[in-house]
Design a protein around this motif. Structure first.
Motif, short mmCIF file in Angstrom:
data_model
loop_
_atom_site.label_atom_id
_atom_site.label_comp_id
_atom_site.label_asym_id
_atom_site.label_seq_id
_atom_site.Cartn_x
_atom_site.Cartn_y
_atom_site.Cartn_z
N GLY A 37 0.83 -1.20 0.00
CA GLY A 37 0.00 0.00 0.00
C GLY A 37 0.86 1.25 0.00
O GLY A 37 1.99 1.25 0.51
N ARG A 39 1.23 4.80 1.53
CA ARG A 39 0.77 5.52 2.72
C ARG A 39 0.27 6.91 2.36
O ARG A 39 0.88 7.62 1.57
CB ARG A 39 1.91 5.62 3.73
CG ARG A 39 2.28 4.31 4.36
CD ARG A 39 3.47 4.44 5.25
NE ARG A 39 3.29 5.52 6.22
CZ ARG A 39 3.50 5.39 7.52
NH1 ARG A 39 3.90 4.26 8.01
NH2 ARG A 39 3.33 6.42 8.32
N GLU A 69 -7.24 -1.58 6.69
CA GLU A 69 -6.51 -0.71 5.78
C GLU A 69 -6.70 -1.07 4.31
O GLU A 69 -6.73 -0.18 3.46
CB GLU A 69 -5.01 -0.72 6.10
CG GLU A 69 -4.68 -0.08 7.42
CD GLU A 69 -3.18 -0.01 7.68
OE1 GLU A 69 -2.38 -0.24 6.75
OE2 GLU A 69 -2.82 0.27 8.84
N ALA A 70 -6.81 -2.38 4.01
CA ALA A 70 -6.83 -2.80 2.61
C ALA A 70 -8.09 -3.56 2.20
O ALA A 70 -8.22 -3.93 1.04
CB ALA A 70 -5.60 -3.67 2.32
N PRO A 114 -8.19 1.09 -0.78
CA PRO A 114 -7.90 1.94 0.38
C PRO A 114 -9.15 2.04 1.26
O PRO A 114 -10.04 2.83 1.02
CB PRO A 114 -7.53 3.29 -0.23
CG PRO A 114 -7.20 3.01 -1.66
CD PRO A 114 -8.04 1.82 -2.04
N LEU A 119 -4.21 4.53 3.45
CA LEU A 119 -3.51 4.25 2.19
C LEU A 119 -4.25 4.95 1.05
O LEU A 119 -5.47 5.04 1.06
CB LEU A 119 -3.47 2.74 1.92
CG LEU A 119 -2.85 1.87 3.01
CD1 LEU A 119 -3.05 0.39 2.69
CD2 LEU A 119 -1.37 2.18 3.18
N THR A 120 -3.47 5.42 0.06
CA THR A 120 -4.10 6.02 -1.12
C THR A 120 -4.20 5.04 -2.27
O THR A 120 -5.05 5.21 -3.14
CB THR A 120 -3.32 7.27 -1.58
OG1 THR A 120 -1.97 6.89 -1.87
CG2 THR A 120 -3.34 8.35 -0.50
N GLU A 121 -3.33 4.04 -2.27
CA GLU A 121 -3.36 2.97 -3.27
C GLU A 121 -2.98 1.68 -2.57
O GLU A 121 -2.18 1.69 -1.64
CB GLU A 121 -2.34 3.22 -4.40
CG GLU A 121 -2.58 4.49 -5.20
CD GLU A 121 -1.47 4.71 -6.22
OE1 GLU A 121 -1.13 3.77 -6.96
OE2 GLU A 121 -0.93 5.83 -6.25
N VAL A 122 -3.53 0.57 -3.02
CA VAL A 122 -3.19 -0.73 -2.45
C VAL A 122 -3.48 -1.80 -3.48
O VAL A 122 -4.44 -1.69 -4.25
CB VAL A 122 -3.94 -0.98 -1.11
CG1 VAL A 122 -5.44 -1.04 -1.31
CG2 VAL A 122 -3.43 -2.22 -0.43
#
Length: 168
Positions: A37, A39, A69-70, A114, A119-122
């Motif tokens: 991910g 941050r 988070e994911a 996210p 997270l902005t991307e995962v």
């Protein structure tokens, strides 16, 4: 990153003094890919991580953090690494010494996204294409790749020989 309520309560008593906290890192595999991910606070790519809540089993923390988070459900397979991280000093002056427990995990369900804003991307990424990851995280992933290796530990320094002897 969201600060757990118990840490906020501790900070009311100790201010910015160093806290010893236990953290986990979840190295999650699906096929030949690893969950990473980006941050929201600093833009760094890394595996899922978080702080163990009071009374919580560390492996349960890894499972919880992956879901929070994911948005993925995982199964913890084994402990891969135990290490003391260098002291972290946050922008507000708070200091933390993290004992990091790194777990190898396998993906069970859910498509990564996210989920909570940390997270902005995962997503799942090829091991060979991990160019933008800090060396410390690459090491964690490398130690978690094997399905049945024993856990690795840092340290094990012998006691100082010039230390005063204990008195009865």
């Amino acid at each position: 990153m969201t600060t757990p309520d118990f840490v906020v309560a501790l900070r009311e008593h100790v201010g910015h003094s160093p806290l010893n906290l236990v953290g986990v890192t979840a190295i999650v595999f699906r096929d030949e890919k690893v969950l990473l991910g980006k941050r929201a606070d600093n833009g760094a790519w890394q595996p899922i991580s978080g702080i163990v809540e009071p009374g919580e089993e560390p492996a349960d923390t890894a499972v919880r953090e992956c879901l929070e988070e994911a948005g993925v459900t995982v199964k913890v397979e084994r402990l891969a690494l135990v290490q003391q991280l260098p002291r972290v000093t946050y922008a507000n002056g708070d200091e933390v010494d993290y004992l990091d427990l790194v777990f190898r995990c396998s993906w069970i369900a859910g498509e990564p996204h996210p989920a909570d804003g940390e997270l902005t991307e995962v997503g799942f990424y090829d091991l060979a294409a991990m160019g933008d990851i800090d060396d410390a995280h690459v090491r964690k992933i490398a130690l978690a790749v094997a399905e049945d290796d024993p856990a690795h530990f840092r340290g094990g320094r012998p006691p100082r020989l010039d230390a005063p002897a204990a008195r009865d």
